[in-house]
Scaffold this motif. Structure first.
Motif, mmCIF file in Angstrom:
data_model
loop_
_atom_site.group_PDB
_atom_site.id
_atom_site.type_symbol
_atom_site.label_atom_id
_atom_site.label_comp_id
_atom_site.label_asym_id
_atom_site.label_seq_id
_atom_site.Cartn_x
_atom_site.Cartn_y
_atom_site.Cartn_z
ATOM 1 N N ASP A 77 0.837 -1.203 0.000
ATOM 2 C CA ASP A 77 0.000 0.000 0.000
ATOM 3 C C ASP A 77 0.870 1.249 0.000
ATOM 4 O O ASP A 77 0.568 2.244 -0.666
ATOM 5 N N PRO B 16 -1.783 4.735 3.961
ATOM 6 C CA PRO B 16 -1.876 3.346 3.506
ATOM 7 C C PRO B 16 -2.855 2.569 4.395
ATOM 8 O O PRO B 16 -3.343 3.074 5.405
ATOM 9 N N VAL C 164 -4.841 4.638 0.394
ATOM 10 C CA VAL C 164 -4.760 3.403 -0.380
ATOM 11 C C VAL C 164 -5.344 2.293 0.492
ATOM 12 O O VAL C 164 -5.091 2.233 1.701
ATOM 13 N N CYS C 165 -6.151 1.432 -0.120
ATOM 14 C CA CYS C 165 -6.705 0.274 0.574
ATOM 15 C C CYS C 165 -7.526 0.721 1.781
ATOM 16 O O CYS C 165 -8.290 1.682 1.705
ATOM 17 N N HIS D 238 -10.323 -1.496 0.027
ATOM 18 C CA HIS D 238 -10.183 -2.926 -0.275
ATOM 19 C C HIS D 238 -11.572 -3.564 -0.322
ATOM 20 O O HIS D 238 -12.470 -3.190 0.444
ATOM 21 N N ILE E 234 -4.478 -2.619 -2.102
ATOM 22 C CA ILE E 234 -3.060 -2.936 -2.264
ATOM 23 C C ILE E 234 -2.475 -2.534 -3.623
ATOM 24 O O ILE E 234 -1.891 -1.466 -3.739
ATOM 25 N N GLY F 120 -2.658 0.860 -5.432
ATOM 26 C CA GLY F 120 -1.744 1.945 -5.088
ATOM 27 C C GLY F 120 -0.824 2.320 -6.233
ATOM 28 O O GLY F 120 -0.351 3.463 -6.303
#
Length: 225
Positions: free
Chosen positions: A17, A69, A100-101, A121, A152, A155
């Motif tokens: 991430d 992340p 991210v995620c 996610h 994941i 990213g």
């Protein structure tokens, strides 16, 4: 022109991430990257890699982009008011506040996703509406100055989108070519929609979200949801 990017890093952070957009930003000479932690104590990722932040949350940095992340470690911050307030303050100063995620869950707990389109996610999509977000199943979702990426490997796409927004498409294309990012995955099962149902159910059993549900339920009770 120097672009200032920051990453919030923490124990049990999912390495890719962070590492994918970090590597893209560091491969772009115009971008200067800082690492921010809850404290200056070194952190350890889910894969066991350890490194230390450059700054802690006592400092509000003038950033062009701040990224959170994901990973199991996000759970510790969903009811951590000093950390959530840090992101609320950074949202006032930072050009793009991003994740991210499952990093998006921290944005949600900060109140920054209310009424906004967002992604995360696939295993955590159910939590976005709790924070008032509008779930969108895309690799990268842009809603004003809030940008969220899926799980994941999204990213990588996210990093290129950010570079394009900050420095133009030609710079982003140069970074993509330098990385030789031209994915051809060996198996076509990278989303729950494409994967066999039995495999999805197996992963859901092996990666229970029960603990996260308890933490988010506590957040709901605190905020009257």
């Amino acid at each position: 022109m120097t672009i200032k990017a920051g990453f919030f890093i923490f124990d049990e952070m999912q390495l890719l991430d962070f590492a994918a957009p970090y590597d893209e930003f560091c491969s772009t000479p115009e971008i200067e990257v800082s690492l921010i932690g809850e404290s200056l104590k070194p952190i350890t990722t889910t894969s066991g890699l350890s490194f230390a932040p450059d700054h802690d949350i006592s400092t509000i940095l003038p950033l062009d982009v701040l990224c959170i992340p994901g990973g199991n470690g996000v759970n510790q911050f969903l009811n951590n008011e000093p950390v959530l307030e840090f992101f609320r303050q950074e949202a006032k100063e930072t050009r793009f506040l991003t994740s991210v995620c499952t990093g998006s869950l921290i944005l949600g707990a900060s109140g920054l996703l209310k009424g906004r389109k967002a992604t995360t996610h696939w295993s955590a999509m159910e939590f976005l509406p709790i924070f008032g977000a509008i779930p969108v199943e895309e690799r990268v979702v842009v809603d004003g100055h809030i940008i969220t990426a899926g799980g994941i490997t999204a990213g990588i796409d996210f990093g290129l989108v950010i570079i394009a927004k900050l420095l133009g498409q030609e710079t982003a294309k140069k970074t993509q070519l330098l990385m030789q990012y031209d994915p051809e995955p060996p198996f076509d099962c990278g989303t729950p929609e494409k994967a066999p149902k039995a495999l999805v159910e197996q992963l859901q059993r092996e990666n229970s979200t029960d603990e996260r549900k308890k933490i988010i339920r506590k957040w709901q009770e605190k905020h009257g949801f």
